[in-house]
Design an enzyme around this catalytic site. Structure first.
Site, PDB file in Angstrom:
ATOM      1  N   CYS A  91       0.812  -1.220   0.000  1.00  0.00           N
ATOM      2  CA  CYS A  91       0.000   0.000   0.000  1.00  0.00           C
ATOM      3  C   CYS A  91       0.848   1.274   0.000  1.00  0.00           C
ATOM      4  O   CYS A  91       0.305   2.368  -0.181  1.00  0.00           O
ATOM      5  CB  CYS A  91      -0.928  -0.001   1.202  1.00  0.00           C
ATOM      6  SG  CYS A  91      -2.001  -1.448   1.302  1.00  0.00           S
ATOM      7  N   HIS A 361      -9.116   3.185  -1.615  1.00  0.00           N
ATOM      8  CA  HIS A 361      -7.762   2.680  -1.390  1.00  0.00           C
ATOM      9  C   HIS A 361      -7.313   1.726  -2.498  1.00  0.00           C
ATOM     10  O   HIS A 361      -7.087   0.540  -2.257  1.00  0.00           O
ATOM     11  CB  HIS A 361      -7.714   1.986  -0.027  1.00  0.00           C
ATOM     12  CG  HIS A 361      -6.374   1.471   0.374  1.00  0.00           C
ATOM     13  ND1 HIS A 361      -5.195   2.075  -0.009  1.00  0.00           N
ATOM     14  CD2 HIS A 361      -6.023   0.386   1.132  1.00  0.00           C
ATOM     15  CE1 HIS A 361      -4.172   1.389   0.504  1.00  0.00           C
ATOM     16  NE2 HIS A 361      -4.652   0.364   1.180  1.00  0.00           N
TER      17      HIS A 361
END
Length: 419
Positions: A91, A361
């Site tokens: 991420c 996200h």
């Protein structure tokens, strides 16, 4: 090291976009960042950093950036023979791409460098392929190590680790165990986590690029479907697609731009990366180390920071990271959120974009979407969610999992254009 400026940023709308390919998202983010720079094409770009996590699941395991940019090169929109470095860091991927572009310019090796992150995590009708993308963020070579670690930590937190439980993922369970440990140790409450979630959904409702553009009252966040106690669906980031980009330049290049472009340039005061480890829950996380290094490199302190974009894969992360980044004492992050300091109009606005739980996200794009939001805020271009005049902004972005740490963490400090 030379001064580095963010000349331009872009971010696509985040969401489930099954009709758009990786190349489509690349084109959108790239053309938008070129437009933001006031350029007709990218001929000035000397190097590019392409961030992505999941293309291997779609069959493109190597040369991802080169493949996505081939049509743009063919059309004369991106220069020929420009080196492109492919980056993957869970991420934190897009922040790693930003860090690479920053080093290009700060070192004097390049005068203009592009960072771009592109991701698709939604696979219509195939949840197993989505899960495959995320499973790459944890050790697949020796899974027994983290099984043993989480079993022990779960006992300490009063939340047993059950990797076979239906409805959740290992990643949500790790956040949930950390939240449970924090609640047991410091008295943090589920309601404080819900307050953080509700606040960010309110921010996201004002962001036209956010995946979720609706408000969620605190009571509804608490009553929502449980993902992994104490985390409910409203407190967790959704699955989605998107892309974001930034162009970084030297002071010399900036000086040659038209005044309206120069007046929007955001200065990079620090860009720092750190690595994770298996740690005791009472030990500070890697984001504290990254933040301390960023403050030291920039000559700034937490008191200088006016707004923050941080990695709230779950809303507990906002509470925890406020402590790690130096804005609250250990155990006091929940109170800071509860008292309203981190909402629009508060003394330290956090995640005015809506954060990961509302903005979305798409993992390989997330870090650069934070830079885009902070640039908008520092320029005074954020519309309904615009904070008051802000000079210094901080982005914190973590990626992958090693125990209770992320595998990697980025902290970036930015300074508003001088006017």
């Amino acid at each position: 090291m030379r001064d580095v400026y963010v000349l331009a940023t872009s971010c696509t709308a985040f969401g489930k976009r099954p009709g758009d390919s990786f190349k489509d998202l690349t084109r959108e983010a790239y053309l938008d960042v070129i437009t933001d720079a006031g350029w007709d094409n990218g001929d000035a770009i000397e190097q590019a950093w392409f961030g992505n996590c999941g293309m291997g699941t779609f069959g493109q395991r190597n040369i991802r950036g080169q493949v996505c940019f081939t049509p743009l090169v063919r059309e004369g929109l991106f220069p020929e023979r420009v080196p492109m470095i492919n980056v993957e860091g869970g991420c934190a991927t897009a922040s790693m791409a930003f860090h690479g572009a920053w080093k290009d310019v700060a070192s004097g090796d390049m005068d203009v460098s592009l960072a771009i992150g592109v991701e698709k995590t939604f696979v219509q009708g195939d949840a197993a392929r989505t899960l495959e993308i995320f499973e790459g963020g944890i050790d697949q070579m020796d899974p027994q190590e983290w099984h043993d670690y989480y079993a022990k930590r779960g006992e300490e937190a009063g939340k047993p680790f059950d990797p076979n439980a239906a409805g959740g993922t290992v990643f949500m369970d790790t956040y949930a165990m950390q939240a449970a440990w924090h609640m047991k140790t410091y008295g943090t409450t589920q309601e404080q986590i819900a307050i953080a979630a509700s606040k960010n959904h309110w921010h996201g409702s004002m962001n036209p690029k956010a995946q979720y553009r609706f408000e969620v009252p605190v009571e509804e966040a608490l009553a929502d479907r449980e993902v992994s106690w104490p985390i409910t669906r409203s407190m967790a980031a959704p699955i989605g697609d998107g892309a974001a980009a930034a162009i970084l330049v030297s002071e010399e290049v900036l000086a040659r731009q038209p005044k309206d472009i120069r007046d929007r340039a955001v200065k990079v005061r620090a860009s720092v990366l750190t690595g994770g480890k298996y740690r005791d829950p009472s030990e500070p996380g890697l984001s504290r180390v990254a933040a301390q290094k960023a403050y030291a490199k920039s000559g700034l302190t937490p008191a200088d920071v006016d707004l923050i974009e941080l990695h709230d894969a779950t809303s507990f992360c906002e509470i925890f990271q406020l402590e790690m980044l130096g804005f609250a004492e250990d155990g006091k992050g929940g109170k800071l959120v509860e008292h309203g300091a981190t909402k629009l109009g508060g003394r330290l606005p956090v995640n005015l974009s809506g954060g990961l739980v509302s903005k979305g996200h798409p993992v390989g794009a997330t870090g650069l979407s934070m830079i885009h939001e902070l640039a908008l805020q520092l320029r005074g271009e954020a519309g309904d969610r615009q904070t008051g005049r802000a000079r210094i902004a901080l982005a914190e972005n973590g990626g992958g999992v090693i125990g209770f740490d992320e595998a990697a963490c980025s902290v970036i400090l930015l300074e508003a254009p001088s006017a």
